[in-house]
Design a protein around this motif. Structure first.
Motif, PDB file in Angstrom:
ATOM      1  N   GLN A 155       0.839  -1.216   0.000  1.00 19.84           N
ATOM      2  CA  GLN A 155       0.000   0.000   0.000  1.00 19.84           C
ATOM      3  C   GLN A 155       0.867   1.257   0.000  1.00 19.84           C
ATOM      4  O   GLN A 155       0.556   2.232  -0.681  1.00 19.84           O
ATOM      5  N   MET A 156       1.966   1.221   0.754  1.00 17.94           N
ATOM      6  CA  MET A 156       2.863   2.369   0.815  1.00 17.94           C
ATOM      7  C   MET A 156       3.455   2.652  -0.576  1.00 17.94           C
ATOM      8  O   MET A 156       3.478   3.799  -1.034  1.00 17.94           O
ATOM      9  N   ILE A 157       3.905   1.604  -1.253  1.00 22.73           N
ATOM     10  CA  ILE A 157       4.477   1.764  -2.600  1.00 22.73           C
ATOM     11  C   ILE A 157       3.407   2.242  -3.577  1.00 22.73           C
ATOM     12  O   ILE A 157       3.653   3.135  -4.395  1.00 22.73           O
ATOM     13  N   THR A 158       2.206   1.695  -3.482  1.00 24.92           N
ATOM     14  CA  THR A 158       1.113   2.106  -4.371  1.00 24.92           C
ATOM     15  C   THR A 158       0.796   3.588  -4.175  1.00 24.92           C
ATOM     16  O   THR A 158       0.618   4.324  -5.155  1.00 24.92           O
ATOM     17  N   ARG A 159       0.770   4.053  -2.933  1.00 23.02           N
ATOM     18  CA  ARG A 159       0.511   5.478  -2.675  1.00 23.02           C
ATOM     19  C   ARG A 159       1.609   6.350  -3.277  1.00 23.02           C
ATOM     20  O   ARG A 159       1.334   7.410  -3.843  1.00 23.02           O
ATOM     21  N   LYS A 160       2.878   5.902  -3.177  1.00 21.73           N
ATOM     22  CA  LYS A 160       3.982   6.654  -3.784  1.00 21.73           C
ATOM     23  C   LYS A 160       3.799   6.742  -5.300  1.00 21.73           C
ATOM     24  O   LYS A 160       4.074   7.777  -5.907  1.00 21.73           O
ATOM     25  N   MET A 161       3.350   5.659  -5.917  1.00 20.87           N
ATOM     26  CA  MET A 161       3.160   5.632  -7.372  1.00 20.87           C
ATOM     27  C   MET A 161       1.985   6.529  -7.782  1.00 20.87           C
ATOM     28  O   MET A 161       2.044   7.207  -8.816  1.00 20.87           O
ATOM     29  N   GLU A 162       0.926   6.534  -6.981  1.00 20.86           N
ATOM     30  CA  GLU A 162      -0.209   7.431  -7.280  1.00 20.86           C
ATOM     31  C   GLU A 162       0.251   8.891  -7.224  1.00 20.86           C
ATOM     32  O   GLU A 162      -0.118   9.693  -8.084  1.00 20.86           O
ATOM     33  N   LYS A 163       1.075   9.230  -6.227  1.00 26.85           N
ATOM     34  CA  LYS A 163       1.611  10.585  -6.106  1.00 26.85           C
ATOM     35  C   LYS A 163       2.491  10.913  -7.307  1.00 26.85           C
ATOM     36  O   LYS A 163       2.402  11.992  -7.887  1.00 26.85           O
ATOM     37  N   LEU A 164       3.360   9.957  -7.690  1.00 24.46           N
ATOM     38  CA  LEU A 164       4.234  10.151  -8.851  1.00 24.46           C
ATOM     39  C   LEU A 164       3.409  10.417 -10.121  1.00 24.46           C
ATOM     40  O   LEU A 164       3.717  11.319 -10.906  1.00 24.46           O
ATOM     41  N   LYS A 165       2.339   9.634 -10.306  1.00 28.75           N
ATOM     42  CA  LYS A 165       1.498   9.814 -11.498  1.00 28.75           C
ATOM     43  C   LYS A 165       0.819  11.191 -11.501  1.00 28.75           C
ATOM     44  O   LYS A 165       0.708  11.827 -12.550  1.00 28.75           O
ATOM     45  N   ARG A 166       0.401  11.664 -10.321  1.00 27.63           N
ATOM     46  CA  ARG A 166      -0.200  13.003 -10.233  1.00 27.63           C
ATOM     47  C   ARG A 166       0.830  14.065 -10.610  1.00 27.63           C
ATOM     48  O   ARG A 166       0.530  14.996 -11.360  1.00 27.63           O
ATOM     49  N   GLU A 167       2.060  13.900 -10.084  1.00 33.02           N
ATOM     50  CA  GLU A 167       3.122  14.873 -10.395  1.00 33.02           C
ATOM     51  C   GLU A 167       3.452  14.849 -11.891  1.00 33.02           C
ATOM     52  O   GLU A 167       3.653  15.891 -12.497  1.00 33.02           O
ATOM     53  N   MET A 168       3.498  13.655 -12.482  1.00 35.22           N
ATOM     54  CA  MET A 168       3.804  13.537 -13.915  1.00 35.22           C
ATOM     55  C   MET A 168       2.692  14.167 -14.758  1.00 35.22           C
ATOM     56  O   MET A 168       2.971  14.743 -15.804  1.00 35.22           O
ATOM     57  N   ALA A 169       1.457  14.056 -14.308  1.00 38.90           N
ATOM     58  CA  ALA A 169       0.323  14.608 -15.056  1.00 38.90           C
ATOM     59  C   ALA A 169       0.360  16.136 -15.065  1.00 38.90           C
ATOM     60  O   ALA A 169      -0.149  16.775 -15.991  1.00 38.90           O
ATOM     61  N   ARG A 170       0.978  16.721 -14.037  1.00 46.94           N
ATOM     62  CA  ARG A 170       1.045  18.179 -13.935  1.00 46.94           C
ATOM     63  C   ARG A 170       2.136  18.777 -14.822  1.00 46.94           C
ATOM     64  O   ARG A 170       2.134  19.963 -15.092  1.00 46.94           O
ATOM     65  N   THR A 171       3.104  17.945 -15.243  1.00 48.87           N
ATOM     66  CA  THR A 171       4.212  18.505 -16.046  1.00 48.87           C
ATOM     67  C   THR A 171       3.971  18.359 -17.528  1.00 48.87           C
ATOM     68  O   THR A 171       3.205  17.614 -18.001  1.00 48.87           O
TER      69      THR A 171
END
Length: 173
Positions: A157-173
Protein backbone atom coordinates in the motif's frame (compact mmCIF):
# COMPACT_ATOMS: atom_id res chain seq x y z
CA UNK A 1 11.86 1.31 -33.82
CA UNK A 2 9.86 3.43 -31.45
CA UNK A 3 10.29 4.01 -27.74
CA UNK A 4 6.98 3.35 -26.05
CA UNK A 5 5.56 4.84 -22.88
CA UNK A 6 5.85 2.52 -19.88
CA UNK A 7 2.68 2.23 -17.80
CA UNK A 8 3.06 3.18 -14.15
CA UNK A 9 1.32 1.25 -11.36
CA UNK A 10 -1.53 1.45 -10.50
CA UNK A 11 -2.97 0.87 -13.96
CA UNK A 12 -5.67 -1.76 -14.61
CA UNK A 13 -3.82 -3.00 -17.73
CA UNK A 14 -0.96 -4.18 -15.49
CA UNK A 15 -3.35 -6.49 -13.61
CA UNK A 16 -4.78 -8.27 -16.66
CA UNK A 17 -3.90 -11.83 -17.65
CA UNK A 18 -2.51 -11.49 -21.17
CA UNK A 19 -3.72 -13.30 -24.28
CA UNK A 20 -1.42 -15.67 -26.19
CA UNK A 21 0.24 -14.38 -29.34
CA UNK A 22 -1.43 -16.31 -32.18
CA UNK A 23 1.07 -15.63 -34.98
CA UNK A 24 4.61 -14.30 -35.27
CA UNK A 25 4.04 -11.62 -37.87
CA UNK A 26 5.45 -8.20 -38.75
CA UNK A 27 3.36 -6.52 -36.02
CA UNK A 28 4.85 -8.85 -33.38
CA UNK A 29 8.37 -8.30 -34.70
CA UNK A 30 7.84 -4.51 -34.65
CA UNK A 31 6.51 -4.73 -31.07
CA UNK A 32 9.60 -6.76 -30.08
CA UNK A 33 11.90 -4.08 -31.58
CA UNK A 34 9.97 -1.31 -29.80
CA UNK A 35 10.05 -3.19 -26.50
CA UNK A 36 13.81 -3.79 -26.69
CA UNK A 37 14.46 -0.14 -27.49
CA UNK A 38 12.16 0.93 -24.64
CA UNK A 39 13.81 -1.48 -22.18
CA UNK A 40 17.38 -0.43 -23.06
CA UNK A 41 16.45 3.25 -22.96
CA UNK A 42 14.75 3.00 -19.52
CA UNK A 43 17.29 1.41 -18.65
CA UNK A 44 16.08 -2.02 -17.57
CA UNK A 45 16.87 -5.71 -17.96
CA UNK A 46 13.35 -6.90 -18.76
CA UNK A 47 10.04 -5.62 -20.09
CA UNK A 48 6.71 -7.35 -20.62
CA UNK A 49 4.18 -6.33 -23.28
CA UNK A 50 1.50 -5.21 -20.77
CA UNK A 51 3.97 -2.63 -19.44
CA UNK A 52 3.67 -0.84 -22.79
CA UNK A 53 -0.11 -1.31 -22.89
CA UNK A 54 -0.21 -4.48 -25.04
CA UNK A 55 -2.01 -7.38 -23.34
CA UNK A 56 -0.16 -10.13 -25.22
CA UNK A 57 2.05 -12.89 -23.77
CA UNK A 58 5.41 -11.51 -24.85
CA UNK A 59 8.49 -10.29 -23.01
CA UNK A 60 11.98 -9.07 -23.75
CA UNK A 61 15.06 -9.30 -21.54
CA UNK A 62 18.80 -8.87 -21.50
CA UNK A 63 20.55 -9.43 -18.17
CA UNK A 64 24.06 -8.71 -19.48
CA UNK A 65 25.06 -5.73 -17.35
CA UNK A 66 28.80 -5.60 -18.04
CA UNK A 67 29.52 -3.15 -20.87
CA UNK A 68 32.52 -5.29 -21.87
CA UNK A 69 30.26 -8.28 -22.56
CA UNK A 70 28.15 -8.74 -25.67
CA UNK A 71 24.48 -7.88 -25.08
CA UNK A 72 22.06 -10.81 -25.31
CA UNK A 73 18.63 -9.41 -26.21
CA UNK A 74 15.96 -12.09 -25.96
CA UNK A 75 12.34 -12.06 -27.13
CA UNK A 76 10.09 -14.69 -25.56
CA UNK A 77 6.62 -15.19 -27.03
CA UNK A 78 4.06 -17.21 -25.04
CA UNK A 79 6.71 -18.19 -22.45
CA UNK A 80 5.93 -20.86 -19.91
CA UNK A 81 7.83 -22.24 -16.95
CA UNK A 82 8.25 -25.97 -17.57
CA UNK A 83 10.43 -26.68 -14.53
CA UNK A 84 11.59 -24.84 -11.44
CA UNK A 85 14.19 -25.77 -8.85
CA UNK A 86 13.41 -26.46 -5.24
CA UNK A 87 16.31 -24.20 -4.34
CA UNK A 88 15.33 -20.57 -3.84
CA UNK A 89 17.04 -17.26 -4.43
CA UNK A 90 16.18 -13.83 -3.01
CA UNK A 91 16.86 -10.81 -5.14
CA UNK A 92 16.27 -7.10 -4.64
CA UNK A 93 13.75 -6.54 -7.44
CA UNK A 94 12.62 -3.35 -9.08
CA UNK A 95 10.24 -2.69 -11.95
CA UNK A 96 10.06 -0.12 -14.73
CA UNK A 97 6.33 0.24 -13.94
CA UNK A 98 7.14 0.96 -10.27
CA UNK A 99 10.12 3.33 -10.61
CA UNK A 100 12.65 3.74 -7.79
CA UNK A 101 10.99 1.13 -5.55
CA UNK A 102 12.82 -2.06 -4.62
CA UNK A 103 12.09 -5.04 -2.41
CA UNK A 104 13.51 -8.50 -1.82
CA UNK A 105 11.50 -11.24 -3.54
CA UNK A 106 12.21 -14.96 -3.16
CA UNK A 107 11.75 -17.16 -6.23
CA UNK A 108 13.05 -20.50 -7.54
CA UNK A 109 16.82 -20.17 -8.16
CA UNK A 110 16.59 -21.97 -11.52
CA UNK A 111 13.79 -22.31 -14.06
CA UNK A 112 13.38 -23.94 -17.43
CA UNK A 113 11.36 -21.88 -19.88
CA UNK A 114 9.77 -22.87 -23.19
CA UNK A 115 8.74 -20.17 -25.64
CA UNK A 116 8.13 -19.26 -29.24
CA UNK A 117 10.88 -17.20 -30.85
CA UNK A 118 10.66 -14.50 -33.50
CA UNK A 119 11.69 -17.27 -35.93
CA UNK A 120 8.34 -18.99 -35.21
CA UNK A 121 10.11 -21.98 -33.63
CA UNK A 122 9.86 -23.43 -30.12
CA UNK A 123 12.82 -22.78 -27.84
CA UNK A 124 13.72 -23.98 -24.37
CA UNK A 125 16.43 -22.91 -21.98
CA UNK A 126 17.36 -23.24 -18.32
CA UNK A 127 18.03 -19.94 -16.56
CA UNK A 128 19.72 -19.28 -13.24
CA UNK A 129 20.73 -16.28 -11.15
CA UNK A 130 19.60 -12.87 -12.37
CA UNK A 131 18.28 -14.37 -15.63
CA UNK A 132 15.97 -16.73 -13.67
CA UNK A 133 14.71 -13.89 -11.47
CA UNK A 134 14.13 -11.62 -14.46
CA UNK A 135 12.23 -14.14 -16.59
CA UNK A 136 9.98 -15.10 -13.64
CA UNK A 137 9.33 -11.41 -12.88
CA UNK A 138 8.37 -10.75 -16.52
CA UNK A 139 6.17 -13.88 -16.77
CA UNK A 140 4.38 -12.64 -13.64
CA UNK A 141 3.53 -9.47 -15.61
CA UNK A 142 1.87 -11.65 -18.27
CA UNK A 143 -0.29 -13.13 -15.51
CA UNK A 144 -1.29 -9.74 -14.08
CA UNK A 145 1.08 -9.99 -11.11
CA UNK A 146 3.60 -7.39 -9.92
CA UNK A 147 6.61 -7.93 -7.67
CA UNK A 148 4.90 -5.89 -4.95
CA UNK A 149 2.19 -8.60 -4.82
CA UNK A 150 4.79 -10.71 -2.99
CA UNK A 151 5.10 -8.10 -0.24
CA UNK A 152 3.02 -7.57 2.88
CA UNK A 153 -0.11 -5.45 2.57
CA UNK A 154 1.35 -2.44 4.40
CA UNK A 155 4.50 -2.21 2.25
CA UNK A 156 2.45 -2.79 -0.93
CA UNK A 157 0.00 0.00 0.00
CA UNK A 158 2.86 2.37 0.82
CA UNK A 159 4.48 1.76 -2.60
CA UNK A 160 1.11 2.11 -4.37
CA UNK A 161 0.51 5.48 -2.68
CA UNK A 162 3.98 6.65 -3.78
CA UNK A 163 3.16 5.63 -7.37
CA UNK A 164 -0.21 7.43 -7.28
CA UNK A 165 1.61 10.59 -6.11
CA UNK A 166 4.23 10.15 -8.85
CA UNK A 167 1.50 9.81 -11.50
CA UNK A 168 -0.20 13.00 -10.23
CA UNK A 169 3.12 14.87 -10.40
CA UNK A 170 3.80 13.54 -13.92
CA UNK A 171 0.32 14.61 -15.06
CA UNK A 172 1.04 18.18 -13.93
CA UNK A 173 4.21 18.50 -16.05
Amino acid sequence: MTRRAILIHPDPRLKKVCDPVTAVDDAVRALADDMLETMYDAPGIGLAAPQVGVTKRMLVMDCVKDAAETPRPMVLINPEITWSSEGLNSYEEGCLSIPDQYASVTRPAEVEIAWLGLDGKRHSERFEGLWATCVQHEIDHLNGKLFIDYLGALKRQMITRKMEKLKREMART
